[in-house]
Design a protein around this motif. Structure first.
Motif, PDB file in Angstrom:
ATOM      1  N   LYS A   1     -10.862  -3.049  -8.392  1.00 46.84           N
ATOM      2  CA  LYS A   1     -12.234  -3.502  -8.137  1.00 46.84           C
ATOM      3  C   LYS A   1     -12.567  -3.447  -6.652  1.00 46.84           C
ATOM      4  CE  LYS A   1     -12.533  -6.504 -12.158  1.00 46.84           C
ATOM      5  NZ  LYS A   1     -12.605  -7.889 -12.638  1.00 46.84           N
ATOM      6  N   VAL A   2     -11.632  -3.879  -5.812  1.00 44.98           N
ATOM      7  CA  VAL A   2     -11.847  -3.856  -4.355  1.00 44.98           C
ATOM      8  C   VAL A   2     -12.047  -2.426  -3.868  1.00 44.98           C
ATOM      9  CG1 VAL A   2     -10.695  -4.253  -2.129  1.00 44.98           C
ATOM     10  CG2 VAL A   2     -10.634  -6.006  -3.888  1.00 44.98           C
ATOM     11  N   LEU A   3     -11.229  -1.517  -4.344  1.00 45.73           N
ATOM     12  CA  LEU A   3     -11.350  -0.119  -3.924  1.00 45.73           C
ATOM     13  C   LEU A   3     -12.667   0.499  -4.405  1.00 45.73           C
ATOM     14  CD1 LEU A   3      -7.690   1.073  -4.494  1.00 45.73           C
ATOM     15  CD2 LEU A   3      -8.886   0.902  -2.299  1.00 45.73           C
ATOM     16  N   GLY A   4     -13.078   0.154  -5.614  1.00 47.57           N
ATOM     17  CA  GLY A   4     -14.352   0.652  -6.128  1.00 47.57           C
ATOM     18  C   GLY A   4     -15.516   0.219  -5.250  1.00 47.57           C
TER      19      GLY A   4
ATOM     20  N   VAL B   1       0.845  -1.203   0.000  1.00 44.54           N
ATOM     21  CA  VAL B   1       0.000   0.000   0.000  1.00 44.54           C
ATOM     22  C   VAL B   1       0.877   1.249   0.000  1.00 44.54           C
ATOM     23  CG1 VAL B   1      -1.745   1.305   1.279  1.00 44.54           C
ATOM     24  CG2 VAL B   1      -1.942  -1.184   1.098  1.00 44.54           C
ATOM     25  N   SER B   2       1.940   1.245   0.789  1.00 42.06           N
ATOM     26  CA  SER B   2       2.861   2.376   0.832  1.00 42.06           C
ATOM     27  C   SER B   2       3.482   2.628  -0.537  1.00 42.06           C
ATOM     28  CB  SER B   2       3.953   2.114   1.871  1.00 42.06           C
ATOM     29  OG  SER B   2       4.851   3.185   1.924  1.00 42.06           O
ATOM     30  N   GLU B   3       3.889   1.572  -1.230  1.00 42.00           N
ATOM     31  CA  GLU B   3       4.470   1.717  -2.562  1.00 42.00           C
ATOM     32  C   GLU B   3       3.446   2.263  -3.556  1.00 42.00           C
ATOM     33  OE1 GLU B   3       6.141  -2.055  -3.631  1.00 42.00           O
ATOM     34  OE2 GLU B   3       7.913  -1.738  -2.379  1.00 42.00           O
ATOM     35  N   ILE B   4       2.207   1.846  -3.444  1.00 43.84           N
ATOM     36  CA  ILE B   4       1.152   2.358  -4.326  1.00 43.84           C
ATOM     37  C   ILE B   4       0.953   3.851  -4.072  1.00 43.84           C
ATOM     38  CG2 ILE B   4      -1.331   2.281  -4.812  1.00 43.84           C
ATOM     39  CD1 ILE B   4      -1.131  -0.798  -4.253  1.00 43.84           C
ATOM     40  N   LEU B   5       0.858   4.225  -2.809  1.00 40.91           N
ATOM     41  CA  LEU B   5       0.625   5.625  -2.470  1.00 40.91           C
ATOM     42  C   LEU B   5       1.785   6.531  -2.863  1.00 40.91           C
ATOM     43  CD1 LEU B   5      -1.078   5.213   1.015  1.00 40.91           C
ATOM     44  CD2 LEU B   5      -2.164   5.853  -1.147  1.00 40.91           C
ATOM     45  N   SER B   6       2.994   5.990  -2.850  1.00 40.70           N
ATOM     46  CA  SER B   6       4.167   6.795  -3.206  1.00 40.70           C
ATOM     47  C   SER B   6       4.443   6.804  -4.706  1.00 40.70           C
ATOM     48  CB  SER B   6       5.404   6.298  -2.456  1.00 40.70           C
ATOM     49  OG  SER B   6       5.798   5.028  -2.940  1.00 40.70           O
ATOM     50  N   GLY B   7       3.655   6.031  -5.469  1.00 40.28           N
ATOM     51  CA  GLY B   7       3.822   5.999  -6.918  1.00 40.28           C
ATOM     52  C   GLY B   7       4.856   5.004  -7.410  1.00 40.28           C
ATOM     53  N   LYS B   8       5.395   4.177  -6.531  1.00 39.32           N
ATOM     54  CA  LYS B   8       6.386   3.183  -6.927  1.00 39.32           C
ATOM     55  C   LYS B   8       5.746   1.935  -7.529  1.00 39.32           C
ATOM     56  CE  LYS B   8       9.754   4.565  -3.483  1.00 39.32           C
ATOM     57  NZ  LYS B   8      10.510   4.142  -2.292  1.00 39.32           N
ATOM     58  N   ARG B   9       4.463   1.762  -7.287  1.00 35.24           N
ATOM     59  CA  ARG B   9       3.747   0.580  -7.769  1.00 35.24           C
ATOM     60  C   ARG B   9       2.362   1.023  -8.231  1.00 35.24           C
ATOM     61  NH1 ARG B   9       3.369  -5.263  -5.360  1.00 35.24           N
ATOM     62  NH2 ARG B   9       5.400  -4.718  -4.546  1.00 35.24           N
ATOM     63  N   ARG B  10       1.836   0.361  -9.251  1.00 36.20           N
ATOM     64  CA  ARG B  10       0.493   0.660  -9.748  1.00 36.20           C
ATOM     65  C   ARG B  10      -0.504  -0.330  -9.170  1.00 36.20           C
ATOM     66  NH1 ARG B  10       0.138   2.368 -15.853  1.00 36.20           N
ATOM     67  NH2 ARG B  10       0.945   4.443 -15.522  1.00 36.20           N
ATOM     68  N   LEU B  11      -1.753   0.102  -9.091  1.00 34.04           N
ATOM     69  CA  LEU B  11      -2.824  -0.798  -8.683  1.00 34.04           C
ATOM     70  C   LEU B  11      -3.057  -1.824  -9.779  1.00 34.04           C
ATOM     71  CD1 LEU B  11      -5.360   1.858  -7.387  1.00 34.04           C
ATOM     72  CD2 LEU B  11      -4.223   0.134  -5.983  1.00 34.04           C
ATOM     73  N   ASN B  12      -3.358  -3.059  -9.381  1.00 32.07           N
ATOM     74  CA  ASN B  12      -3.723  -4.059 -10.387  1.00 32.07           C
ATOM     75  C   ASN B  12      -5.250  -4.110 -10.490  1.00 32.07           C
ATOM     76  OD1 ASN B  12      -4.763  -5.906  -8.406  1.00 32.07           O
ATOM     77  ND2 ASN B  12      -2.696  -6.670  -8.036  1.00 32.07           N
TER      78      ASN B  12
ATOM     79  N   VAL C   1     -13.122   2.779 -12.285  1.00 30.07           N
ATOM     80  CA  VAL C   1     -12.400   3.648 -13.209  1.00 30.07           C
ATOM     81  C   VAL C   1     -11.754   4.826 -12.467  1.00 30.07           C
ATOM     82  CG1 VAL C   1     -12.675   5.150 -15.240  1.00 30.07           C
ATOM     83  CG2 VAL C   1     -13.885   2.981 -15.112  1.00 30.07           C
ATOM     84  N   VAL C   2     -12.327   5.228 -11.361  1.00 32.96           N
ATOM     85  CA  VAL C   2     -11.778   6.329 -10.574  1.00 32.96           C
ATOM     86  C   VAL C   2     -10.327   6.054 -10.175  1.00 32.96           C
ATOM     87  CG1 VAL C   2     -11.997   7.536  -8.352  1.00 32.96           C
ATOM     88  CG2 VAL C   2     -14.034   7.029  -9.710  1.00 32.96           C
ATOM     89  N   PHE C   3      -9.982   4.791  -9.986  1.00 30.14           N
ATOM     90  CA  PHE C   3      -8.657   4.430  -9.486  1.00 30.14           C
ATOM     91  C   PHE C   3      -7.650   4.097 -10.591  1.00 30.14           C
ATOM     92  CE2 PHE C   3     -11.733   3.529  -6.171  1.00 30.14           C
ATOM     93  CZ  PHE C   3     -11.192   4.280  -5.142  1.00 30.14           C
ATOM     94  N   ILE C   4      -8.066   4.269 -11.837  1.00 33.36           N
ATOM     95  CA  ILE C   4      -7.160   3.967 -12.954  1.00 33.36           C
ATOM     96  C   ILE C   4      -6.450   5.232 -13.400  1.00 33.36           C
ATOM     97  CG2 ILE C   4      -7.034   3.154 -15.336  1.00 33.36           C
ATOM     98  CD1 ILE C   4      -9.288   1.248 -14.665  1.00 33.36           C
TER      99      ILE C   4
END
Length: 50
Positions: free
Chosen positions: A36-39, A20-31, A47-50
């Motif tokens: 879908k889980v976040l939606g 989660v930290s890597e996603i928030l810092s931009g080092k990793r993208r959501l799959n 689509v909001v999270f893409i």
């Protein structure tokens, strides 16, 4: 996250706190699964999270 009172460790289905930290810092993208889980969690289109 602040608006909904969500912390990094509160969403284990997204991944570990490190992931989660890597996603928030931009080092990793959501799959696709995470998007879908976040939606569902925030009751918005994934689509909001893409």
């Amino acid at each position: 996250m602040q608006e909904h009172g969500v912390r990094q460790g509160d969403r284990p289905e997204i991944g570990s706190q490190g992931v989660v930290s890597e996603i928030l810092s931009g080092k990793r993208r959501l799959n696709t699964r995470q998007v879908k889980v976040l939606g569902r969690r925030f009751k918005v289109s994934p689509v909001v999270f893409i």
